[in-house]
Design a protein around this motif. Structure first.
Motif, PDB file in Angstrom:
ATOM      1  N   UNK A   1      12.104   6.868  -5.575  1.00 51.73           N
ATOM      2  CA  UNK A   1      11.913   7.650  -4.678  1.00 51.73           C
ATOM      3  C   UNK A   1      12.106   7.452  -3.227  1.00 51.73           C
ATOM      4  N   UNK A   2      11.856   8.141  -2.269  1.00 54.54           N
ATOM      5  CA  UNK A   2      12.107   8.291  -0.981  1.00 54.54           C
ATOM      6  C   UNK A   2      13.384   7.609  -0.474  1.00 54.54           C
ATOM      7  N   UNK A   3      13.957   6.482  -0.182  1.00 49.25           N
ATOM      8  CA  UNK A   3      15.176   5.922   0.011  1.00 49.25           C
ATOM      9  C   UNK A   3      15.724   5.616  -0.904  1.00 49.25           C
ATOM     10  N   UNK A   4      15.376   5.411  -2.330  1.00 51.82           N
ATOM     11  CA  UNK A   4      15.854   5.248  -3.548  1.00 51.82           C
ATOM     12  C   UNK A   4      16.367   3.786  -3.764  1.00 51.82           C
TER      13      UNK A   4
ATOM     14  N   UNK B   1       0.728  -1.262   0.077  1.00 47.01           N
ATOM     15  CA  UNK B   1      -0.051  -0.091  -0.091  1.00 47.01           C
ATOM     16  C   UNK B   1       0.885   1.236  -0.076  1.00 47.01           C
ATOM     17  N   UNK B   2       2.051   1.014  -0.202  1.00 45.59           N
ATOM     18  CA  UNK B   2       3.098   2.440  -0.508  1.00 45.59           C
ATOM     19  C   UNK B   2       2.329   3.369  -1.554  1.00 45.59           C
ATOM     20  N   UNK B   3       2.705   4.510  -1.644  1.00 50.73           N
ATOM     21  CA  UNK B   3       2.019   5.351  -2.620  1.00 50.73           C
ATOM     22  C   UNK B   3       2.430   5.045  -3.840  1.00 50.73           C
ATOM     23  N   UNK B   4       3.285   4.367  -4.282  1.00 49.80           N
ATOM     24  CA  UNK B   4       3.347   4.174  -5.968  1.00 49.80           C
ATOM     25  C   UNK B   4       2.852   2.738  -6.100  1.00 49.80           C
ATOM     26  N   UNK B   5       3.086   1.520  -5.145  1.00 49.10           N
ATOM     27  CA  UNK B   5       2.034   0.364  -5.778  1.00 49.10           C
ATOM     28  C   UNK B   5       0.918   0.503  -5.581  1.00 49.10           C
ATOM     29  N   UNK B   6       0.151   1.065  -4.666  1.00 50.79           N
ATOM     30  CA  UNK B   6      -1.195   1.471  -4.426  1.00 50.79           C
ATOM     31  C   UNK B   6      -1.889   1.893  -5.862  1.00 50.79           C
ATOM     32  N   UNK B   7      -1.129   2.899  -6.358  1.00 51.96           N
ATOM     33  CA  UNK B   7      -1.557   3.599  -7.446  1.00 51.96           C
ATOM     34  C   UNK B   7      -1.482   2.915  -8.658  1.00 51.96           C
ATOM     35  N   UNK B   8      -0.517   2.213  -8.883  1.00 52.48           N
ATOM     36  CA  UNK B   8      -0.254   1.171 -10.093  1.00 52.48           C
ATOM     37  C   UNK B   8      -1.043  -0.172  -9.980  1.00 52.48           C
ATOM     38  N   UNK B   9      -1.627  -0.489  -8.901  1.00 57.02           N
ATOM     39  CA  UNK B   9      -2.174  -1.653  -8.433  1.00 57.02           C
ATOM     40  C   UNK B   9      -1.224  -3.054  -8.794  1.00 57.02           C
TER      41      UNK B   9
ATOM     42  N   UNK C   1       7.851  -4.751 -13.196  1.00 53.75           N
ATOM     43  CA  UNK C   1       8.786  -5.206 -12.188  1.00 53.75           C
ATOM     44  C   UNK C   1       9.423  -4.191 -11.613  1.00 53.75           C
ATOM     45  N   UNK C   2      10.083  -4.477 -10.418  1.00 56.28           N
ATOM     46  CA  UNK C   2      10.873  -3.465  -9.735  1.00 56.28           C
ATOM     47  C   UNK C   2      12.126  -4.546  -9.420  1.00 56.28           C
ATOM     48  N   UNK C   3      13.451  -3.432  -8.893  1.00 61.11           N
ATOM     49  CA  UNK C   3      14.536  -4.344  -8.458  1.00 61.11           C
ATOM     50  C   UNK C   3      15.270  -3.388  -7.334  1.00 61.11           C
ATOM     51  N   UNK C   4      15.920  -4.269  -6.511  1.00 60.41           N
ATOM     52  CA  UNK C   4      16.951  -3.682  -5.613  1.00 60.41           C
ATOM     53  C   UNK C   4      17.871  -2.809  -6.302  1.00 60.41           C
ATOM     54  N   UNK C   5      18.295  -1.578  -5.801  1.00 67.17           N
ATOM     55  CA  UNK C   5      19.364  -0.979  -6.659  1.00 67.17           C
ATOM     56  C   UNK C   5      20.777  -1.399  -6.291  1.00 67.17           C
ATOM     57  N   UNK C   6      21.045  -2.195  -5.194  1.00 65.73           N
ATOM     58  CA  UNK C   6      22.154  -2.590  -4.724  1.00 65.73           C
ATOM     59  C   UNK C   6      22.782  -3.593  -5.723  1.00 65.73           C
TER      60      UNK C   6
END
Length: 115
Positions: free
Chosen positions: A60-63, A27-35, A78-83
């Protein structure tokens, strides 16, 4: 199991290997909006088949997470860890997978707004 997926227009395509036992609804701000319904897999289990210049990146936020999207159709596959390193994860939006029964996948709610 082996799955294939893509954005709506197909310019961003991928395959992923693993057992899809559940998905997370954040339910974070981006995941909630994109479903998105997210399935976490080790990053090395996600293999890109097509992307070219069409794969966008948004943080965004902590990036800590790169939210990936198609620059043509706007879908977030998809999304991915940046490390870097072997502990990285990819978070596949199961709505973008081919030939799965979404109603058969248990969904776990995650309070990303408070995290």
């Amino acid at each position: 199991m082996h799955y294939k997926g893509s954005c709506h227009c197909g310019k961003v395509a991928f395959e992923v290997e693993g057992e899809l036992t559940a998905a997370v609804r954040c339910n974070c701000s981006i995941c909630a909006r994109k479903g998105a319904l997210l399935w976490a897999v080790p990053h090395q289990k996600l293999r890109m088949l097509a992307w070219g210049d069409d794969l966008g990146r948004y943080t965004f936020a902590s990036k800590a997470i790169a939210h990936r999207f198609c620059r043509t159709c706007g879908i977030h596959p998809f999304a991915e860890d940046v490390g870097e390193g072997s502990e990285r994860s990819a978070y596949v939006n199961i709505n973008c997978l081919d030939d799965i029964d979404l109603s058969a996948v248990p969904v776990i709610d995650f309070d990303g707004r408070s995290a």
